[in-house]
Structures are given as C-alpha cells and as structure tokens.
Write an enzyme that holds these catalytic residues in place. Structure first.
Site, PDB file in Angstrom:
ATOM      1  N   ARG A  71      16.337  30.613  39.500  1.00 12.39           N
ATOM      2  CA  ARG A  71      17.632  30.769  40.163  1.00 12.39           C
ATOM      3  C   ARG A  71      17.943  29.452  40.856  1.00 12.39           C
ATOM      4  O   ARG A  71      17.130  28.540  40.913  1.00 12.39           O
ATOM      5  CB  ARG A  71      17.693  31.998  41.089  1.00 12.39           C
ATOM      6  CG  ARG A  71      16.478  32.485  41.788  1.00 12.39           C
ATOM      7  CD  ARG A  71      15.910  31.565  42.811  1.00 12.39           C
ATOM      8  NE  ARG A  71      16.919  31.064  43.720  1.00 12.39           N
ATOM      9  CZ  ARG A  71      16.831  29.926  44.368  1.00 12.39           C
ATOM     10  NH1 ARG A  71      15.765  29.145  44.230  1.00 12.39           N
ATOM     11  NH2 ARG A  71      17.792  29.511  45.173  1.00 12.39           N
ATOM     12  N   GLY A  72      19.172  29.398  41.419  1.00 10.13           N
ATOM     13  CA  GLY A  72      19.663  28.120  41.960  1.00 10.13           C
ATOM     14  C   GLY A  72      20.539  27.493  40.886  1.00 10.13           C
ATOM     15  O   GLY A  72      20.141  27.415  39.705  1.00 10.13           O
ATOM     16  N   ALA A  73      21.727  27.032  41.294  1.00 10.03           N
ATOM     17  CA  ALA A  73      22.735  26.605  40.314  1.00 10.03           C
ATOM     18  C   ALA A  73      22.227  25.536  39.326  1.00 10.03           C
ATOM     19  O   ALA A  73      22.321  25.725  38.105  1.00 10.03           O
ATOM     20  CB  ALA A  73      23.982  26.136  41.056  1.00 10.03           C
TER      21      ALA A  73
ATOM     22  N   ARG B 249      24.800  34.868  34.505  1.00  8.22           N
ATOM     23  CA  ARG B 249      25.245  35.001  35.903  1.00  8.22           C
ATOM     24  C   ARG B 249      26.608  34.308  36.009  1.00  8.22           C
ATOM     25  O   ARG B 249      26.799  33.244  35.429  1.00  8.22           O
ATOM     26  CB  ARG B 249      24.238  34.365  36.881  1.00  8.22           C
ATOM     27  CG  ARG B 249      22.909  35.142  36.949  1.00  8.22           C
ATOM     28  CD  ARG B 249      22.012  34.634  38.062  1.00  8.22           C
ATOM     29  NE  ARG B 249      22.491  35.021  39.389  1.00  8.22           N
ATOM     30  CZ  ARG B 249      21.999  34.516  40.512  1.00  8.22           C
ATOM     31  NH1 ARG B 249      21.039  33.582  40.475  1.00  8.22           N
ATOM     32  NH2 ARG B 249      22.441  34.907  41.688  1.00  8.22           N
TER      33      ARG B 249
ATOM     34  N   GLN C 179      15.456  34.248  49.544  1.00  8.44           N
ATOM     35  CA  GLN C 179      15.183  32.918  48.979  1.00  8.44           C
ATOM     36  C   GLN C 179      14.721  31.949  50.076  1.00  8.44           C
ATOM     37  O   GLN C 179      13.927  31.063  49.820  1.00  8.44           O
ATOM     38  CB  GLN C 179      16.439  32.346  48.312  1.00  8.44           C
ATOM     39  CG  GLN C 179      16.871  33.043  47.042  1.00  8.44           C
ATOM     40  CD  GLN C 179      17.891  34.108  47.307  1.00  8.44           C
ATOM     41  OE1 GLN C 179      17.923  34.731  48.376  1.00  8.44           O
ATOM     42  NE2 GLN C 179      18.757  34.352  46.340  1.00  8.44           N
TER      43      GLN C 179
ATOM     44  N   ASP D 174      27.213  26.709  44.636  1.00  3.88           N
ATOM     45  CA  ASP D 174      27.182  27.215  43.251  1.00  3.88           C
ATOM     46  C   ASP D 174      28.430  26.819  42.484  1.00  3.88           C
ATOM     47  O   ASP D 174      28.416  26.743  41.262  1.00  3.88           O
ATOM     48  CB  ASP D 174      27.001  28.728  43.240  1.00  3.88           C
ATOM     49  CG  ASP D 174      25.556  29.054  43.558  1.00  3.88           C
ATOM     50  OD1 ASP D 174      25.183  29.008  44.752  1.00  3.88           O
ATOM     51  OD2 ASP D 174      24.787  29.290  42.617  1.00  3.88           O
TER      52      ASP D 174
ATOM     53  N   ASN E 102      28.847  29.626  47.724  1.00  9.42           N
ATOM     54  CA  ASN E 102      27.399  29.468  47.881  1.00  9.42           C
ATOM     55  C   ASN E 102      26.827  30.820  48.312  1.00  9.42           C
ATOM     56  O   ASN E 102      27.567  31.799  48.495  1.00  9.42           O
ATOM     57  CB  ASN E 102      27.081  28.365  48.897  1.00  9.42           C
ATOM     58  CG  ASN E 102      25.609  28.003  48.892  1.00  9.42           C
ATOM     59  OD1 ASN E 102      25.025  27.762  47.822  1.00  9.42           O
ATOM     60  ND2 ASN E 102      24.974  27.975  50.049  1.00  9.42           N
ATOM     61  N   LYS E 103      25.533  30.849  48.479  1.00 10.91           N
ATOM     62  CA  LYS E 103      24.842  32.091  48.836  1.00 10.91           C
ATOM     63  C   LYS E 103      25.537  32.816  49.981  1.00 10.91           C
ATOM     64  O   LYS E 103      25.977  32.186  50.954  1.00 10.91           O
ATOM     65  CB  LYS E 103      23.397  31.740  49.217  1.00 10.91           C
ATOM     66  CG  LYS E 103      22.530  32.894  49.632  1.00 10.91           C
ATOM     67  CD  LYS E 103      22.499  34.038  48.621  1.00 10.91           C
ATOM     68  CE  LYS E 103      22.138  33.602  47.222  1.00 10.91           C
ATOM     69  NZ  LYS E 103      22.433  34.629  46.191  1.00 10.91           N
TER      70      LYS E 103
HETATM   71  O1  MRU Z   1      21.294  33.613  43.916  1.00 12.24           O
HETATM   72  P1  MRU Z   1      20.669  32.251  43.887  1.00 12.24           P
HETATM   73  O2  MRU Z   1      19.295  32.229  44.484  1.00 12.24           O
HETATM   74  O3  MRU Z   1      20.711  31.649  42.505  1.00 12.24           O
HETATM   75  O4  MRU Z   1      21.601  31.380  44.823  1.00 12.24           O
HETATM   76  C1  MRU Z   1      21.281  30.051  45.050  1.00 12.24           C
HETATM   77  C2  MRU Z   1      22.199  29.379  45.995  1.00 12.24           C
HETATM   78  O5  MRU Z   1      23.144  29.959  46.469  1.00 12.24           O
HETATM   79  C3  MRU Z   1      21.974  27.947  46.269  1.00 12.24           C
HETATM   80  O6  MRU Z   1      22.361  27.619  47.572  1.00 12.24           O
HETATM   81  C4  MRU Z   1      22.830  27.126  45.292  1.00 12.24           C
HETATM   82  O7  MRU Z   1      22.578  27.511  43.974  1.00 12.24           O
HETATM   83  C5  MRU Z   1      22.581  25.674  45.426  1.00 12.24           C
HETATM   84  S1  MRU Z   1      21.005  25.315  44.752  1.00 12.24           S
HETATM   85  C6  MRU Z   1      20.561  23.837  44.667  1.00 12.24           C
END
Ligand code: MRU
Length: 360
Positions: free
Chosen positions: A47-49, A90, A195, A236, A246-247
């Site tokens: 996970r993470g963009a 996603r 996370q 994201d 973002n999250k």
């Molecule tokens: O749901 P996730 O864990 O994929 O969400 C991740 C985030 O929101 C991060 O802040 C975002 O992807 C930036 S990651 C370098």
C-alpha cells in the site's frame, strides 16, 4: 541507515513484503500471476500511492508473460483487459493508473511479441528505480522546510514501505535527519488500519530516528500546546489547484494546523499530481469494508450490528497547504501555476513528460 526493500523482482516472481503482517512478522509473498498482485493491492499487503504504482507496473509485466495470444493485436487487447483490472484495484491513488498507462504506452510501441515480456519487465524496473531516485530528490528539497529543534508531526505511512524506497513525507524527515537537523517526531496511529502505529513506528525504529506514537485525536492538543512546529504528510492524488487527497484524517490535521498557525506540508512525486483534475472535488474516495472499523485482526472492537463507515481518504483543500514538495521542487500557492512548473521540472524524463502530454 538500514534500507527497507518492500518490492523486489527475483527469479521471474514479484516479491512483496506483506505489510498486513508487520511489525510482528516479516513475511515475503512471492507472486507470479497478475491477479495475485491485484489481490495483494486490494488487501493492502502492499500500500502507499507510489508503491502500488510500482507494483501495478510489475503486474503488467506478469500479465504479459501469462497472455497466450495468436497475434500482436489480440495480445494488446488482452493486455488492455488485464490493465483495466489492475487499474481498478484501488481507486484513489492516481499512481496506479499512471503506472498502468505508462506500461500500456510501452507495450503499444513494441512491435515484436517475442521481445514484449522483457521490454515490459525493464519498464517496471525503470519505474521502480526512478521512484527511489525521485524520493531522494524530494527529500533534498523538503528538508529545507524542516526545523532544527522543535517537532514534526506526520500521518499514515509514507516511508520506504509506501514507495520503492526512502519515502515521500517520511523521506523528507529522513533527509532532514541525515542532514543533521534535530527535531522530535510525532506519528499518528492512523485508524483504522494503523499504518502509522504498525508501519511508520517500525520504519523509524529501523532508521534509528526517535519518534513518539500518538493517537490520531491527540494531534490537536499537541498543536494547541505549541509542541508541533510543522506537519508533513504524503498524498494519493493532488489536483491541479493543489487540493490533496490523502489518508483519512489528513484534512483534520491541516485545519488544526492552520488554526494553530503551524505550516502544513505535502510531499508527493509528480506521478501523484493529476493535472487533469481541476479540483479535489472529483477525486474518488475509496470506501473500505466496515469490518476494518468494527474489528482488529478479526477480533471485534465494537458491538455486533453497529453500522460503520470507512472512507480511506479525505481531501484537504489547497488553502490549508503551505507548500507541496515534489522532485520538481517546492511548490507554493497559487498552485495552479507552481504545480505545472514542478511537473515540468520533475526531471524532463518520461515520468513528467507523461503528465504534460496528458494535459495537452
Ligand atoms: O491506504 P494506504 O495505506 O495505501 O494510504 C497511504 C497514504 O495515504 C499515504 O499517505 C500516501 O499514499 C502517500 S505514500 C508515500
């Protein structure tokens, strides 16, 4: 500092560090089919963009190996179908669609089926290599925003685990630390998937950067007490006007930061900047299963039958964002212009060219 490598290609397989098992166990998944990779993205094992963008590129390389087609035209049709499934894993992080589009462009430029698998694998490896380089450049720009003394607050996980290596917002914190700046770090738990508690805390420990974990809802109190000098998060998807998805919880932090006169920064590669989207209003927000809110690792944390809502992201309006750091530099308001310049300056490589072409 110890390097964390969450995504590796080895012996014709994609090796992913299973992020649902961290920090208790370090389990590596070995995947050789693209649908397995789609499932891993959906289940947030990766996970993470930026990380899901890189993983999606490898999924395209695996799909190419799996496709049995009678000719190039049929191959490209079948690859297009696989691409749609991968891109839909996603919805919010634009990096996923960005990587799939870039891989499709490469496939369409290749006229020899016998060279296709290798060609797509090399492109995925290039995307991965570029991502880490970009993060390091972003760290270099971003570290200048950090205090020497004071404290930095971050949210979710934006480190090596969320990318090919080094990280975005966490990479900026790391770059500041490596440059000799000393500040306290607070990281939020990031309910409900944790996370922050599970992954960011673990990464800071691996890096030897002292950090203090707080519950998400303690952030306002720390800010009001003058204990936070700046906030930095990842993204994201960043719209052309600077509105940033973002999250979930990021918007709350940004509003609290402004209320308390604290700068709020976003760190994101140009592959996260979606110049096609004028504002954040049209960013699709992923809804995750309610069980992630009502349960933790299978154990109930709420009474049976309670309704639960689980939006995974929120959108922070650009007016709350003091600067957006990318590999193209530090963009300040008005973002309409500064983000366009950042995308252009993002290296002049294929990475940024794709964005500019997309806008024309
Ligand atoms: O749901 P996730 O864990 O994929 O969400 C991740 C985030 O929101 C991060 O802040 C975002 O992807 C930036 S990651 C370098």
């Amino acid at each position: 500092m110890a390097e964390i490598r969450p995504i590796l290609w080895s012996d014709g397989q994609l090796h992913l560090l299973d992020q649902t098992r961290l920090p208790l166990e370090q389990v590596t998944l070995k995947l050789d089919g693209y649908q397995q990779v789609v499932d891993a993205i959906r289940e947030m094992r990766v996970r993470g963009a930026p990380a899901i963008g890189v993983t999606a590129a490898y999924a395209m390389a695996l799909a190419s190996r799996q496709i049995q087609a009678s000719g190039l035209g049929e191959f490209l049709d079948m690859l297009g179908e696989a691409a749609s499934r991968i891109a839909a894993a996603r919805p919010t992080a634009v990096n996923l669609q960005w990587a799939v589009q870039r891989m499709l462009q490469v496939a369409h430029a290749q006229t020899d089926r016998s060279r296709m698998d290798q060609c797509l694998l090399e492109e995925a490896q290039l995307i991965q290599k570029e991502d880490e380089e970009i993060n390091r450049r972003m760290g270099d720009y971003g570290k200048e925003l950090l205090p020497d003394g004071g404290a930095v607050l971050t949210h979710c996980n934006t480190g090596a685990l969320a990318t090919s290596g080094y990280g975005t917002a966490l990479g900026v914190i790391r770059a500041g630390w490596e440059a000799g700046r000393r500040f306290d770090v607070y990281n939020t738990e990031t309910r409900p998937f944790l996370q922050g508690a599970r992954l960011t805390s673990w990464e800071f420990q691996q890096l030897g950067i002292p950090a203090t974990l707080i519950v998400d809802s303690a952030a306002g109190m720390l800010m009001a007490r003058g204990q936070i000098s700046c906030v930095i998060t990842g993204a994201d998807r960043v719209a052309a006007n600077g509105d940033t998805a973002n999250k979930v919880g990021t918007y709350t932090l940004a509003v609290l930061a402004q209320e308390n006169g604290i700068p709020f920064y976003v760190a994101a590669p140009t592959s996260t900047i979606d110049l096609n989207l004028p504002t954040g209003e049209d960013i699709e927000i992923e809804e995750r299963p309610p069980e992630e809110v009502t349960h933790f690792q299978g154990a109930p944390t709420a009474p049976v039958g309670i309704a639960a809502l689980n939006p995974a992201f929120d959108v922070t309006p650009h007016r709350y964002i003091s600067a957006i750091v990318s590999e193209g530099g530090v963009a300040r308001p008005p973002y309409q212009e500064s983000l366009m310049l950042a995308v252009r300056a993002g290296g002049g490589d294929r990475h940024s060219t794709w964005q500019i072409e997309k806008q024309q």
